[in-house]
Design a protein around this motif. Sequence first.
Motif, mmCIF file in Angstrom:
data_model
loop_
_atom_site.group_PDB
_atom_site.id
_atom_site.type_symbol
_atom_site.label_atom_id
_atom_site.label_comp_id
_atom_site.label_asym_id
_atom_site.label_seq_id
_atom_site.Cartn_x
_atom_site.Cartn_y
_atom_site.Cartn_z
ATOM 1 N N TRP A 2 0.867 -1.179 0.000
ATOM 2 C CA TRP A 2 0.000 0.000 0.000
ATOM 3 C C TRP A 2 0.905 1.231 0.000
ATOM 4 O O TRP A 2 2.005 1.196 0.571
ATOM 5 C CB TRP A 2 -0.911 0.011 1.230
ATOM 6 N N PRO A 3 0.482 2.319 -0.642
ATOM 7 C CA PRO A 3 1.294 3.538 -0.633
ATOM 8 C C PRO A 3 1.657 3.977 0.787
ATOM 9 O O PRO A 3 0.844 3.882 1.704
ATOM 10 C CB PRO A 3 0.390 4.563 -1.312
ATOM 11 N N LYS A 4 2.864 4.490 0.939
ATOM 12 C CA LYS A 4 3.346 4.893 2.249
ATOM 13 C C LYS A 4 3.191 6.390 2.498
ATOM 14 O O LYS A 4 3.768 6.920 3.441
ATOM 15 C CB LYS A 4 4.804 4.481 2.414
ATOM 16 N N GLU A 5 2.416 7.054 1.645
ATOM 17 C CA GLU A 5 2.092 8.454 1.881
ATOM 18 C C GLU A 5 0.789 8.782 1.166
ATOM 19 O O GLU A 5 0.379 8.062 0.253
ATOM 20 C CB GLU A 5 3.194 9.404 1.403
ATOM 21 N N VAL A 6 0.146 9.860 1.608
ATOM 22 C CA VAL A 6 -0.995 10.409 0.886
ATOM 23 C C VAL A 6 -0.568 11.739 0.272
ATOM 24 O O VAL A 6 0.282 12.450 0.817
ATOM 25 C CB VAL A 6 -2.235 10.598 1.783
ATOM 26 N N PHE A 7 -1.183 12.058 -0.852
ATOM 27 C CA PHE A 7 -0.853 13.252 -1.626
ATOM 28 C C PHE A 7 -2.010 14.233 -1.528
ATOM 29 O O PHE A 7 -3.179 13.838 -1.648
ATOM 30 C CB PHE A 7 -0.597 12.861 -3.078
ATOM 31 N N VAL A 8 -1.698 15.514 -1.321
ATOM 32 C CA VAL A 8 -2.724 16.539 -1.126
ATOM 33 C C VAL A 8 -2.461 17.713 -2.056
ATOM 34 O O VAL A 8 -1.332 18.222 -2.116
ATOM 35 C CB VAL A 8 -2.746 17.032 0.334
ATOM 36 N N GLN A 9 -3.494 18.144 -2.771
ATOM 37 C CA GLN A 9 -3.458 19.381 -3.553
ATOM 38 C C GLN A 9 -4.211 20.456 -2.774
ATOM 39 O O GLN A 9 -5.284 20.192 -2.238
ATOM 40 C CB GLN A 9 -4.107 19.174 -4.924
ATOM 41 N N ILE A 10 -3.663 21.670 -2.735
ATOM 42 C CA ILE A 10 -4.272 22.761 -1.972
ATOM 43 C C ILE A 10 -4.458 23.956 -2.891
ATOM 44 O O ILE A 10 -3.552 24.318 -3.645
ATOM 45 C CB ILE A 10 -3.389 23.151 -0.769
ATOM 46 N N SER A 11 -5.636 24.581 -2.842
ATOM 47 C CA SER A 11 -5.966 25.662 -3.774
ATOM 48 C C SER A 11 -6.547 26.861 -3.030
ATOM 49 O O SER A 11 -6.580 26.908 -1.802
ATOM 50 C CB SER A 11 -6.955 25.165 -4.828
ATOM 51 N N GLU A 12 -6.990 27.829 -3.794
ATOM 52 C CA GLU A 12 -7.659 29.050 -3.351
ATOM 53 C C GLU A 12 -6.710 29.998 -2.618
ATOM 54 O O GLU A 12 -6.130 30.893 -3.228
ATOM 55 C CB GLU A 12 -8.919 28.723 -2.535
ATOM 56 N N ASP A 13 -6.508 29.850 -1.312
ATOM 57 C CA ASP A 13 -5.632 30.782 -0.603
ATOM 58 C C ASP A 13 -4.198 30.717 -1.113
ATOM 59 O O ASP A 13 -3.438 31.677 -0.967
ATOM 60 C CB ASP A 13 -5.636 30.486 0.898
ATOM 61 N N LYS A 14 -3.814 29.598 -1.680
ATOM 62 C CA LYS A 14 -2.477 29.395 -2.212
ATOM 63 C C LYS A 14 -2.526 28.251 -3.215
ATOM 64 O O LYS A 14 -3.521 27.524 -3.310
ATOM 65 C CB LYS A 14 -1.493 29.063 -1.089
ATOM 66 N N VAL A 15 -1.457 28.103 -3.971
ATOM 67 C CA VAL A 15 -1.260 26.912 -4.789
ATOM 68 C C VAL A 15 -0.182 26.104 -4.076
ATOM 69 O O VAL A 15 0.977 26.528 -3.999
ATOM 70 C CB VAL A 15 -0.818 27.257 -6.219
ATOM 71 N N ALA A 16 -0.549 24.973 -3.525
ATOM 72 C CA ALA A 16 0.385 24.201 -2.722
ATOM 73 C C ALA A 16 0.171 22.709 -2.939
ATOM 74 O O ALA A 16 -0.902 22.278 -3.383
ATOM 75 C CB ALA A 16 0.234 24.548 -1.240
ATOM 76 N N ARG A 17 1.200 21.944 -2.611
ATOM 77 C CA ARG A 17 1.152 20.491 -2.691
ATOM 78 C C ARG A 17 1.830 19.919 -1.456
ATOM 79 O O ARG A 17 2.787 20.495 -0.930
ATOM 80 C CB ARG A 17 1.865 19.976 -3.947
ATOM 81 N N ALA A 18 1.361 18.764 -1.002
ATOM 82 C CA ALA A 18 1.916 18.175 0.210
ATOM 83 C C ALA A 18 1.830 16.663 0.148
ATOM 84 O O ALA A 18 0.983 16.095 -0.560
ATOM 85 C CB ALA A 18 1.164 18.685 1.443
ATOM 86 N N ILE A 19 2.712 16.024 0.901
ATOM 87 C CA ILE A 19 2.565 14.602 1.183
ATOM 88 C C ILE A 19 2.654 14.410 2.689
ATOM 89 O O ILE A 19 3.292 15.186 3.411
ATOM 90 C CB ILE A 19 3.612 13.717 0.479
ATOM 91 N N ARG A 20 1.975 13.358 3.147
ATOM 92 C CA ARG A 20 2.038 12.992 4.559
ATOM 93 C C ARG A 20 2.365 11.518 4.651
ATOM 94 O O ARG A 20 1.681 10.662 4.065
ATOM 95 C CB ARG A 20 0.705 13.251 5.261
ATOM 96 N N THR A 21 3.440 11.173 5.363
ATOM 97 C CA THR A 21 3.772 9.798 5.653
ATOM 98 C C THR A 21 3.321 9.496 7.072
ATOM 99 O O THR A 21 2.670 10.317 7.726
ATOM 100 C CB THR A 21 5.289 9.550 5.515
ATOM 101 N N ASP A 22 3.653 8.319 7.576
ATOM 102 C CA ASP A 22 3.269 8.030 8.953
ATOM 103 C C ASP A 22 4.039 8.889 9.945
ATOM 104 O O ASP A 22 3.585 9.096 11.069
ATOM 105 C CB ASP A 22 3.458 6.547 9.275
ATOM 106 N N ARG A 23 5.190 9.449 9.500
ATOM 107 C CA ARG A 23 5.978 10.268 10.414
ATOM 108 C C ARG A 23 6.136 11.710 9.965
ATOM 109 O O ARG A 23 6.250 12.606 10.794
ATOM 110 C CB ARG A 23 7.366 9.648 10.602
ATOM 111 N N TRP A 24 6.138 11.965 8.658
ATOM 112 C CA TRP A 24 6.526 13.274 8.154
ATOM 113 C C TRP A 24 5.413 13.967 7.379
ATOM 114 O O TRP A 24 4.617 13.320 6.683
ATOM 115 C CB TRP A 24 7.754 13.152 7.240
#
Length: 461
Positions: free
Chosen positions: A340-362
């Motif tokens: 299974w993937p070891k992180e989730v991917f997030v796109q963020i809009s409106e207030d900013k254009v941003a991208r993120a990943i979250r692992t179990d620790r980081w």
Amino acid sequence: MSQVEANRPNVIVFFTDQQRWDTTGIHGNPLGLTPNFDRMAQKGTHVHNFFTCQPVCGPARSCLQTGMYATQSGCFKNGIPLPENSKTLAHYFRENGFYTGYIGKWHLAEQDPVPESGRGGYENWLASNILEYSSDAYDTVMYNNENEAVKLPGYRVDAMTDAAIRFIDHNQQDPFFLFISYLEPHSQNHLDSYVAPDGYEEHYIGKWMPPDLASLGGSAAEHLPGYYGMVKKLDEALGRLIDSLKSLNLLDNTIILFTSDHGNHFKTRNKAYKRSCHDSSIRVPAALQGPGFNSGGRITELVSLIDIPPTLLDAAGIEVPEHMQGRSILPLSRKTSDTWPKEVFVQISEDKVARAIRTDRWKYSVVAPGKNGWEVPGSDSYEEEFLYDLQADPYELKNLIGMEWCQEITKELRDRLITRMVQAGEDAPVIVPAPVRKGPVDRRIDIKELRNNAVKWTYGN
């Protein structure tokens, strides 16, 4: 074809708006707000680490309806209607003999009432595009199939739950797919207030506050009691829904999903309540019960909202389209998956254009400088903005981005984020590293641990 002949489960999505994961007892909230959700999570499958893929109302809903990231569906911000040629969950369920119904907040059209062409293929319609504008806490108005305004009695959560129970009662004989999209515990926009049922808010004044809110403040002191009261009422509605299924002998053949579109940081991370990479924005409660999910236990893998459309189709015996960008969690519930993937991917809009990943620790997040998230969906260049060690700092109070002793781990996360962006259909960007900052090494980090957890995988396969 009758329900018995079809031998397929009903499917109900119980969808709340802006509900943090730590409102639930099973996640440690001590106030007893969610006994029905907690029982559902213990009886069925609890998705312990569940995250939205877009912490904004409309984009998150587009992901859930289409199974594609918001940059792929085109609905990267609020106010963009779902393209009329989009295939939604409703289309796939309809094509496979399910009667489809939608109740509540849609947020994927241009207007209210929503014309039939803008309803995403749902057959039975009792909804508003922006529910907080057509209704108030004790003034529930939505629109039916004929676009007639329908006023329902009672507090809005109760009024919508009554409508859902009527739908279930009227459609017992054939398999159905019902999506119930509540506004609560979102604020009532014209008041910027969290309007709980009369007598509920008072129970939670001065009570337990999550550590991030206790530390950062925001609007929590003003808004949290009402917010908690709304969560309590939603949980009571979940109990009523489950009771109605049980009384109609439908409970054992009905899949129920409970989750939310995004969380709520109460203006601690920006001037809004969401649109940030922090767990307070992106982590939400999720549990499923019914065929395929009963006794599934706790799933500890990191699961995304983008995984829900293939999960629901898979559980209903419907082939998952290749273009969907998530993957079914049914194998996790059945304990038949070893990767299974070891992180989730997030796109963020409106207030900013941003991208993120979250692992179990980081947690690692980047932002596009000078880009307006209300105007553009993405960028070819980003700068590093946040790095959190969730093991040592679970409520993300100490930003480590640029710290000298974190450079190796940051490089690894940077590469993994770019990989996830490309897999989501975006072009590989340039990510400019943050300026290096010196500071004491106050914890142990091991790059080998992160790399060993990076399983090779591809979404959609």
